[in-house]
Design a protein around this motif. Structure first.
Motif, PDB file in Angstrom:
ATOM      1  N   GLY A   1       0.822  -1.201   0.000  1.00  0.00           N
ATOM      2  CA  GLY A   1       0.000   0.000   0.000  1.00  0.00           C
ATOM      3  C   GLY A   1       0.853   1.247   0.000  1.00  0.00           C
ATOM      4  O   GLY A   1       2.026   1.230   0.397  1.00  0.00           O
ATOM      5  N   VAL A   2       0.266   2.354  -0.440  1.00  0.00           N
ATOM      6  CA  VAL A   2       0.949   3.651  -0.430  1.00  0.00           C
ATOM      7  C   VAL A   2      -0.005   4.680   0.161  1.00  0.00           C
ATOM      8  O   VAL A   2      -1.226   4.542   0.091  1.00  0.00           O
ATOM      9  N   ARG A   3       0.573   5.741   0.738  1.00  0.00           N
ATOM     10  CA  ARG A   3      -0.214   6.810   1.326  1.00  0.00           C
ATOM     11  C   ARG A   3       0.456   8.149   1.074  1.00  0.00           C
ATOM     12  O   ARG A   3       1.654   8.308   1.290  1.00  0.00           O
ATOM     13  N   PHE A   4      -0.323   9.110   0.593  1.00  0.00           N
ATOM     14  CA  PHE A   4       0.156  10.477   0.386  1.00  0.00           C
ATOM     15  C   PHE A   4      -0.514  11.378   1.416  1.00  0.00           C
ATOM     16  O   PHE A   4      -1.726  11.269   1.674  1.00  0.00           O
ATOM     17  N   THR A   5       0.254  12.293   2.025  1.00  0.00           N
ATOM     18  CA  THR A   5      -0.303  13.208   3.002  1.00  0.00           C
ATOM     19  C   THR A   5       0.155  14.639   2.722  1.00  0.00           C
ATOM     20  O   THR A   5       1.235  14.867   2.173  1.00  0.00           O
ATOM     21  N   SER A   6      -0.677  15.572   3.102  1.00  0.00           N
ATOM     22  CA  SER A   6      -0.339  16.987   3.020  1.00  0.00           C
ATOM     23  C   SER A   6      -0.938  17.670   4.238  1.00  0.00           C
ATOM     24  O   SER A   6      -2.112  17.471   4.550  1.00  0.00           O
ATOM     25  N   VAL A   7      -0.136  18.433   4.966  1.00  0.00           N
ATOM     26  CA  VAL A   7      -0.615  19.127   6.157  1.00  0.00           C
ATOM     27  C   VAL A   7      -0.263  20.608   6.037  1.00  0.00           C
ATOM     28  O   VAL A   7       0.644  21.004   5.320  1.00  0.00           O
ATOM     29  N   TRP A   8      -1.005  21.419   6.774  1.00  0.00           N
ATOM     30  CA  TRP A   8      -0.720  22.859   6.774  1.00  0.00           C
ATOM     31  C   TRP A   8      -1.256  23.484   8.057  1.00  0.00           C
ATOM     32  O   TRP A   8      -1.963  22.833   8.822  1.00  0.00           O
TER      33      TRP A   8
END
Length: 445
Positions: free
Chosen positions: A438-445
């Protein structure tokens, strides 16, 4: 549940009918290197100042912007890390234009080769610049336990007798409620968090600073007017995909994602987005507005029945407790979370599962700097995991993380994962003992 996804799309578009204020432009080096927000030439800097002035903006420091009214059209020129090129190349341009800047200093690099000196900072202050706090060592603050947060955010003793830093720029745009509280304890009046502008009143401890792009010479008027952030296409595409993926679906509803906390707040910055593919497809969005947060989740292609789930909840923080209520594919949804004194949080939720109320609970514990323990349990599965940031590239917040754990019930077995952060973005890969990937992309701000 279409309205939940539609709301997610609306929130993923960081635009409002009012002017996006303040306009914060973040740079690092000046006149050297390449990149999007990492470097700017003196000529480009001059042009962008003139563009904003032609649009009616006046230039202020970060602290002044934090207290400005929404009707006040103000802009901030911000430089992170304290590179000497800011003093050598940006300072002369801005002094000629009568524009104050804000320089956020990594205190451990002060007086080091390539960084500004104490004397240069004093000269900037005398010219009307603000000197802000960019932490002691550029650590990823949201990964630190309370003692580490105190160490990183405490102003250096060398500031004694000088005007202390009143504003902090969170390294790599990563912060949460614990970080914001500690910054306040250290005397900070404002913080710069990155990301698109708030839909409502801006939190002075998490001022927006949309990502600079290589096209700002053309797009700057649009960014100033609407606050468009580089994440807008990403978030919009993610939730349009989730909506389209569920249209006309006759697949059976399933339970919420095991580790999803609908009362997400204590460990939330201004927002977070994640997309995961591990057999099934899963999207999550969290968006904070002051003491409120909106938390959305969507699952598609679950199990052999290709089941689906869509859920959303609005949460209110009543520190140390956060309560949430919403609806999902199965009906009403309730949740709550309790902060653990700066060491993480525990949470619980209840919703209809297979026609009756089902419970789930879990938590995230940060027992020491860069260590994170997670756990969750519902009617069919249990999860226990550990993630550690490798002590490499400390000046970039230890971007490489390794971890693993075990799942009981659905997807039972051990798993291992590796994740790499590039600023406020992250990409993770996971493999299970049974060979599932599996793969996971994240973006936080």
């Amino acid at each position: 549940m279409t309205w939940i996804v539609a709301l997610g799309i609306a929130l993923s578009l960081p635009w409002s009918t009012a002017q996006a204020r303040p306009v914060v432009m973040v740079f690092h080096q000046v006149g050297t290197g390449t990149g999007l927000s990492l470097s700017v030439s003196p000529e480009t800097l001059r042009q962008r100042v003139m563009t904003l002035r032609s649009l009616g903006y006046r230039f202020v420091t970060s602290t002044e912007a934090a207290s400005a009214s929404r009707a006040d059209r103000v802009a901030v020129i911000q430089f992170d890390d304290g590179f000497e090129s800011v003093y050598q190349l940006a300072f002369p341009v801005l002094r000629e234009l009568g524009v104050p800047g804000t320089a956020y200093v990594i205190w451990s690099r002060l007086n080091q080769p390539g960084s500004m000196t104490t004397a240069q900072l004093a000269e900037l202050r005398a010219a009307g610049w603000e000197i802000g706090n960019h932490s002691h060592s550029h650590a990823t603050l949201s990964d630190l336990a309370p003692r580490g947060l105190q160490r990183e955010l405490m102003p250096p003793s060398s500031q004694a007798g000088e005007r202390p830093a009143r504003c902090v720029a969170y390294p790599l745009n990563r912060h949460d409620a614990r970080v914001r509280r500690e910054a306040k304890r250290q005397g900070m009046q404002c913080g710069v968090a990155g990301g698109p502008p708030a839909l409502g009143r801006t939190d002075p401890m998490a001022l927006p600073a949309p990502a600079i792009t290589a096209w700002d010479d053309t797009l700057l008027p649009l960014r100033a007017r609407w606050g468009i952030d580089a994440r807008a296409p990403l978030l919009t595409a993610g939730f349009i995909y989730a909506a389209a993926d569920g249209l006309g679906s006759d697949h059976p509803p399933v339970s919420p994602p095991l580790t999803w906390n609908p009362a997400h707040y204590e460990l939330l910055g201004n927002g977070a987005f994640s997309a995961m593919w591990r057999g099934e497809r899963e999207l999550r969005l969290a968006w904070r507005e002051g003491a409120w947060s909106l938390n959305l989740a969507a699952r598609r292609g679950v199990g052999t029945s290709q089941g689906r789930y869509t859920g959303g909840a609005v949460a209110l923080n009543l520190a140390p407790l956060t309560v949430a209520a919403g609806v999902d594919t199965n009906g009403p949804l309730l949740g709550a979370a309790l902060a653990l004194g700066g060491y993480g949080e525990v949470w619980g939720r209840t919703s209809h599962v297979n026609g009756s109320w089902g419970w789930a609970w879990g938590g995230t514990l940060i027992p020491a700097d860069y260590w994170q323990v997670t756990g969750a349990h519902d009617h069919s599965s249990t999860h226990l995991g550990l993630r550690v940031a490798v002590p490499w590239q400390n000046s970039e917040g230890r971007p490489l993380r390794v971890g693993g754990g075990y799942r009981w019930g659905v997807d039972q077995g051990a798993y291992a994962e590796v994740e790499y952060h590039v600023g406020s973005y992250g990409m993770a890969a996971e493999v299970t003992a049974t060979g599932r990937f599996g793969v996971r992309f994240t973006s936080v701000w």
